[in-house]
Motif scaffolding. Structure first.
Motif, mmCIF file in Angstrom:
data_model
loop_
_atom_site.group_PDB
_atom_site.id
_atom_site.type_symbol
_atom_site.label_atom_id
_atom_site.label_comp_id
_atom_site.label_asym_id
_atom_site.label_seq_id
_atom_site.Cartn_x
_atom_site.Cartn_y
_atom_site.Cartn_z
ATOM 1 N N THR A 1 -3.910 -4.583 15.865
ATOM 2 C CA THR A 1 -4.867 -4.576 14.756
ATOM 3 C C THR A 1 -4.415 -5.388 13.540
ATOM 4 N N GLY A 2 -3.271 -6.046 13.613
ATOM 5 C CA GLY A 2 -2.807 -6.836 12.478
ATOM 6 C C GLY A 2 -1.441 -7.443 12.705
ATOM 7 N N SER A 3 -0.771 -7.766 11.607
ATOM 8 C CA SER A 3 0.567 -8.344 11.691
ATOM 9 C C SER A 3 1.336 -8.042 10.414
ATOM 10 N N VAL A 4 2.657 -8.076 10.536
ATOM 11 C CA VAL A 4 3.544 -7.906 9.386
ATOM 12 C C VAL A 4 4.296 -9.215 9.211
ATOM 13 N N ARG A 5 4.229 -9.784 8.012
ATOM 14 C CA ARG A 5 4.957 -11.013 7.714
ATOM 15 C C ARG A 5 6.169 -10.666 6.872
ATOM 16 N N ILE A 6 7.315 -11.219 7.262
ATOM 17 C CA ILE A 6 8.579 -10.917 6.600
ATOM 18 C C ILE A 6 9.126 -12.199 5.979
ATOM 19 N N TYR A 7 9.511 -12.100 4.698
ATOM 20 C CA TYR A 7 10.032 -13.230 3.941
ATOM 21 C C TYR A 7 11.416 -12.893 3.411
ATOM 22 N N LYS A 8 12.222 -13.945 3.190
ATOM 23 C CA LYS A 8 13.569 -13.754 2.656
ATOM 24 C C LYS A 8 13.821 -14.757 1.541
ATOM 25 N N ARG A 9 14.493 -14.241 0.474
ATOM 26 C CA ARG A 9 14.881 -15.111 -0.637
ATOM 27 C C ARG A 9 16.057 -14.485 -1.368
ATOM 28 N N ASN A 10 17.187 -15.172 -1.400
ATOM 29 C CA ASN A 10 18.381 -14.753 -2.134
ATOM 30 C C ASN A 10 18.795 -13.315 -1.836
ATOM 31 N N GLY A 11 18.796 -12.921 -0.578
ATOM 32 C CA GLY A 11 19.205 -11.572 -0.196
ATOM 33 C C GLY A 11 18.105 -10.531 -0.282
ATOM 34 N N TRP A 12 16.932 -10.886 -0.822
ATOM 35 C CA TRP A 12 15.803 -9.975 -0.903
ATOM 36 C C TRP A 12 14.912 -10.156 0.313
ATOM 37 N N ILE A 13 14.477 -9.058 0.890
ATOM 38 C CA ILE A 13 13.542 -9.068 2.013
ATOM 39 C C ILE A 13 12.214 -8.522 1.503
ATOM 40 N N CYS A 14 11.133 -9.221 1.784
ATOM 41 C CA CYS A 14 9.798 -8.831 1.343
ATOM 42 C C CYS A 14 8.875 -8.822 2.554
ATOM 43 N N ALA A 15 7.955 -7.866 2.614
ATOM 44 C CA ALA A 15 7.038 -7.767 3.748
ATOM 45 C C ALA A 15 5.638 -7.398 3.287
ATOM 46 N N ILE A 16 4.639 -7.931 4.005
ATOM 47 C CA ILE A 16 3.251 -7.549 3.792
ATOM 48 C C ILE A 16 2.602 -7.311 5.153
ATOM 49 N N THR A 17 1.686 -6.366 5.218
ATOM 50 C CA THR A 17 0.913 -6.101 6.431
ATOM 51 C C THR A 17 -0.477 -6.662 6.219
ATOM 52 N N LEU A 18 -0.937 -7.475 7.159
ATOM 53 C CA LEU A 18 -2.258 -8.084 7.095
ATOM 54 C C LEU A 18 -3.125 -7.561 8.226
ATOM 55 N N ALA A 19 -4.374 -7.227 7.923
ATOM 56 C CA ALA A 19 -5.311 -6.771 8.937
ATOM 57 C C ALA A 19 -5.817 -7.965 9.747
ATOM 58 N N LYS A 20 -5.998 -7.761 11.040
ATOM 59 C CA LYS A 20 -6.528 -8.823 11.884
ATOM 60 C C LYS A 20 -7.986 -9.103 11.532
ATOM 61 N N ARG A 21 -8.734 -8.036 11.219
ATOM 62 C CA ARG A 21 -10.139 -8.165 10.816
ATOM 63 C C ARG A 21 -10.332 -7.512 9.449
ATOM 64 N N PRO A 22 -10.125 -8.258 8.370
ATOM 65 C CA PRO A 22 -10.268 -7.669 7.032
ATOM 66 C C PRO A 22 -11.728 -7.382 6.697
#
Length: 124
Positions: free
Chosen positions: A45-66
């Motif tokens: 039903t969606g996906s989680v995108r994971i980002y990294k910057r200077n030791g920080w990890i950030c994530a967002i969950t996106l719906a497949k059908r918003p």
């Protein structure tokens, strides 16, 4: 006298420009994470995108059908620390949520409606 008038006019103009620019930049910050995308965890039903910057990890969950409000969740946890969670009824995305991982392993979870994903402990 004239100098004060020009200075006062400059201050008023600058504050007006900042007031107009602020809503767009705030919305952009709410919908994405800073850094480079290191992983995408997809599920039904969606996906989680994971980002990294200077030791920080950030994530967002996106719906497949918003569009329709439904339960959404994103969680980021560095090993040894508490998870940072955003959950509730959203129509498009949950998050962003970030934590400082440094060299620690990280676990990321996400859910949209009945679908969910968990990364397990991974190092980025």
């Amino acid at each position: 006298m004239r100098r004060r008038l020009v200075l006062g006019l400059a201050v008023v103009t600058a504050s007006g420009v900042l007031a107009l620019a602020a809503p767009g930049s705030a919305q952009a910050a709410e919908t994405s994470c800073a850094g480079r995308k290191v992983k995408t965890l997809s599920f039904s039903t969606g996906s989680v995108r994971i980002y990294k910057r200077n030791g920080w990890i950030c994530a967002i969950t996106l719906a497949k059908r918003p569009g329709v409000e439904r339960y959404m969740m994103v969680s980021v946890q560095a090993r040894g620390l508490r998870p940072v969670v955003d959950e509730g009824l959203y129509s498009r995305l949950a998050g962003p949520r970030k934590t400082h991982a440094g060299q620690r392993k990280v676990r990321v979870k996400g859910a949209v409606g009945g679908g969910s994903v968990s990364s397990g402990w991974i190092r980025f």
